[in-house]
Design an enzyme around this catalytic site. Structure first.
Site, PDB file in Angstrom:
ATOM      1  N   ASN A 118      -1.051   6.041   1.403  1.00 50.49           N
ATOM      2  CA  ASN A 118      -0.272   5.623   2.580  1.00 50.49           C
ATOM      3  C   ASN A 118       1.194   5.967   2.335  1.00 50.49           C
ATOM      4  O   ASN A 118       1.654   5.987   1.192  1.00 50.49           O
ATOM      5  CB  ASN A 118      -0.409   4.112   2.795  1.00 50.49           C
ATOM      6  CG  ASN A 118       0.331   3.639   4.034  1.00 50.49           C
ATOM      7  OD1 ASN A 118       0.261   4.280   5.086  1.00 50.49           O
ATOM      8  ND2 ASN A 118       1.058   2.548   3.929  1.00 50.49           N
ATOM      9  N   HIS A 120       5.015   4.651   3.457  1.00 47.29           N
ATOM     10  CA  HIS A 120       5.678   3.482   4.045  1.00 47.29           C
ATOM     11  C   HIS A 120       7.188   3.742   4.074  1.00 47.29           C
ATOM     12  O   HIS A 120       7.754   4.207   3.074  1.00 47.29           O
ATOM     13  CB  HIS A 120       5.364   2.232   3.215  1.00 47.29           C
ATOM     14  CG  HIS A 120       5.988   0.999   3.778  1.00 47.29           C
ATOM     15  ND1 HIS A 120       5.510   0.388   4.921  1.00 47.29           N
ATOM     16  CD2 HIS A 120       7.076   0.287   3.395  1.00 47.29           C
ATOM     17  CE1 HIS A 120       6.278  -0.666   5.204  1.00 47.29           C
ATOM     18  NE2 HIS A 120       7.238  -0.747   4.294  1.00 47.29           N
ATOM     19  N   SER A 147       8.184   5.509   0.558  1.00 46.34           N
ATOM     20  CA  SER A 147       7.329   5.434  -0.628  1.00 46.34           C
ATOM     21  C   SER A 147       5.922   5.887  -0.264  1.00 46.34           C
ATOM     22  O   SER A 147       5.421   5.563   0.814  1.00 46.34           O
ATOM     23  CB  SER A 147       7.228   3.985  -1.141  1.00 46.34           C
ATOM     24  OG  SER A 147       8.501   3.419  -1.351  1.00 46.34           O
ATOM     25  N   ASP A 156       0.841  -2.744   2.054  1.00 44.76           N
ATOM     26  CA  ASP A 156       1.972  -2.027   1.443  1.00 44.76           C
ATOM     27  C   ASP A 156       2.165  -2.422  -0.025  1.00 44.76           C
ATOM     28  O   ASP A 156       3.290  -2.378  -0.544  1.00 44.76           O
ATOM     29  CB  ASP A 156       3.277  -2.273   2.219  1.00 44.76           C
ATOM     30  CG  ASP A 156       3.155  -1.875   3.680  1.00 44.76           C
ATOM     31  OD1 ASP A 156       2.448  -0.896   3.967  1.00 44.76           O
ATOM     32  OD2 ASP A 156       3.760  -2.553   4.535  1.00 44.76           O
TER      33      ASP A 156
HETATM   34  C1  GRF Z   1       6.273   6.957   9.245  1.00 44.20           C
HETATM   35  O1  GRF Z   1       7.607   6.577   9.275  1.00 44.20           O
HETATM   36  C2  GRF Z   1       5.551   6.280   8.112  1.00 44.20           C
HETATM   37  O2  GRF Z   1       6.382   5.940   7.060  1.00 44.20           O
HETATM   38  C3  GRF Z   1       5.014   5.038   8.754  1.00 44.20           C
HETATM   39  O3  GRF Z   1       4.712   5.385  10.077  1.00 44.20           O
HETATM   40  C4  GRF Z   1       5.514   6.479  10.471  1.00 44.20           C
HETATM   41  C5  GRF Z   1       4.595   7.530  11.015  1.00 44.20           C
HETATM   42  O4  GRF Z   1       5.297   8.566  11.644  1.00 44.20           O
HETATM   43  N1  GRF Z   1       3.874   4.554   8.024  1.00 44.20           N
HETATM   44  P1  GRF Z   1       4.516   9.833  12.165  1.00 44.20           P
HETATM   45  O5  GRF Z   1       3.431   9.328  13.109  1.00 44.20           O
HETATM   46  O6  GRF Z   1       3.951  10.547  10.992  1.00 44.20           O
HETATM   47  O7  GRF Z   1       5.540  10.647  12.903  1.00 44.20           O
END
Ligand code: GRF
Length: 242
Positions: A118, A120, A147, A156
Site C-alpha cells: 500500500n 500512504h 510511505s 496503515d
Molecule cells: C495517493 O495519494 C495515495 O497515497 C493514497 O491515495 C492516493 C491515490 O491517488 N493511498 P491516485 O488514485 O493514485 O491518484
C-alpha cells in the site's frame, strides 16, 4: 538473480492493482512496467467504484479490469471474499493497493501476507488515516511525504519499506502539498515495486529484509537513489513523473 547463458530473462512478475479513484499511481506503475523499469506487468485492475477515473488507464493500455462494487455486498466479509477470488483469477505475484479506499478484513489481508503493498500519503508512523496533508500543515511540520508498506490487518500499520520526503512550503495549502506528495509517490511506488519484484525486498510476516539483512528503518527514496532530494528540492527543476 543472474540469468544462465542461453536462457531468457525471468518471467515478468504479475501485478494486480486495486483502485478507488483517480489512479495516478496506477498510471505511474503501468508506465514503469512498459518502459521496463520494473520487471513486471500489470495483468489486472480492480476498482470498488464503477466511476473510478483510473479505470481509464486500464482501458487505454488494454489491461483487463473489472469493477466489484462494495455497495452490492451485505457485509465487508462477503465483499472481501469475492475480491480475493477476483484477484486470484489474475494469478498475481503482487497485489498493489493504489488509492484503494477500503478497510480490509483480517482474513483477506492474511491471504496476501508478504505480497500486498500500500502507499500512504504521510511519513508513517505519522498521520495514519485520512486528511494527512491538512493534519501535517496544522502541526507545522517542516516536511511531509509518502510511505510504501506491506499490508497488515492494522490500518496503515504494516512494515514500511521506503519513504519519499518533500519539504512543506510556508504558503502550502492541503491541495498544493498533496500535489507535491503525489509527484513523489509516482517515483516512490515504482521503485519499491521494482525492488520487491526483484526479490531485493522480502517480508513473509516476520522480519522485513532488504538484500537478505533486516531492514531496521525505512529506506529513503532520494538518499537511497541519489535522486532529486532534500529541503532545497523546491528550487530544483521538477523531476519527471513516472
Ligand atoms: C495517493 O495519494 C495515495 O497515497 C493514497 O491515495 C492516493 C491515490 O491517488 N493511498 P491516485 O488514485 O493514485 O491518484
Amino acid at each position: 538473480m543472474s540469468v544462465p547463458a542461453g536462457q531468457s530473462a525471468a518471467t515478468p512478475k504479475r501485478l494486480v492493482v486495486l483502485i478507488s479513484g483517480r489512479g495516478s499511481n496506477l498510471g505511474a506503475l503501468i508506465e514503469a512496467c512498459e518502459q521496463d523499469r520494473i520487471p513486471a506487468q500489470v495483468v489486472g485492475v480492480i476498482s470498488n467504484r464503477p466511476d473510478a477515473a483510473g479505470l481509464g488507464f486500464a482501458e487505454q493500455h488494454h489491461i483487463p479490469h473489472r469493477v466489484l462494487n462494495h455497495r452490492d455486498y451485505p457485509s465487508r466479509e462477503a465483499f472481501d471474499a469475492d475480491l480475493a477470488t477476483a484477484i486470484e483469477d489474475y494469478a498475481p505475484d503482487l497485489v498493489i493497493l493504489a488509492g484503494f479506499m477500503r478497510i480490509l478484513t483480517p482474513g483477506f489481508v492474511d491471504r496476501f501476507t508478504g505480497r500486498m503493498l500500500n502507499i500512504h500519503p504521510s511519513l508513517l508512523p505519522k498521520y495514519r488515516g485520512l486528511d494527512t496533508h491538512a493534519r501535517a500543515l496544522a502541526d507545522g511540520e517542516p516536511e511531509h511525504g509518502a510511505s510504501v508498506h506491506f499490508v497488515t490487518p492494522e490500518l496503515d500499520g504494516g512494515p514500511v519499506i521506503m519513504q519519499a520526503r518533500v519539504p512543506v512550503a510556508p504558503d502550502d495549502t492541503p491541495e498544493t502539498l498533496a500535489a507535491r506528495v503525489q509527484r513523489a509517490e509516482h517515483r516512490l511506488y515504482p521503485e519499491v515495486v521494482r525492488r520487491v519484484c526483484s526479490g531485493e525486498i522480502q517480508w513473509s510476516g516476520r522480519i522485513l529484509q532488504a538484500d537478505g539483512s533486516p531492514l531496521e528503518a525505512p529506506l529513503q527514496l532520494d538518499e537511497d537513489t541519489h535522486d532529486v532530494s532534500g529541503p532545497d528540492a523546491r528550487s530544483r527543476p521538477p523531476h519527471p513523473v513516472g
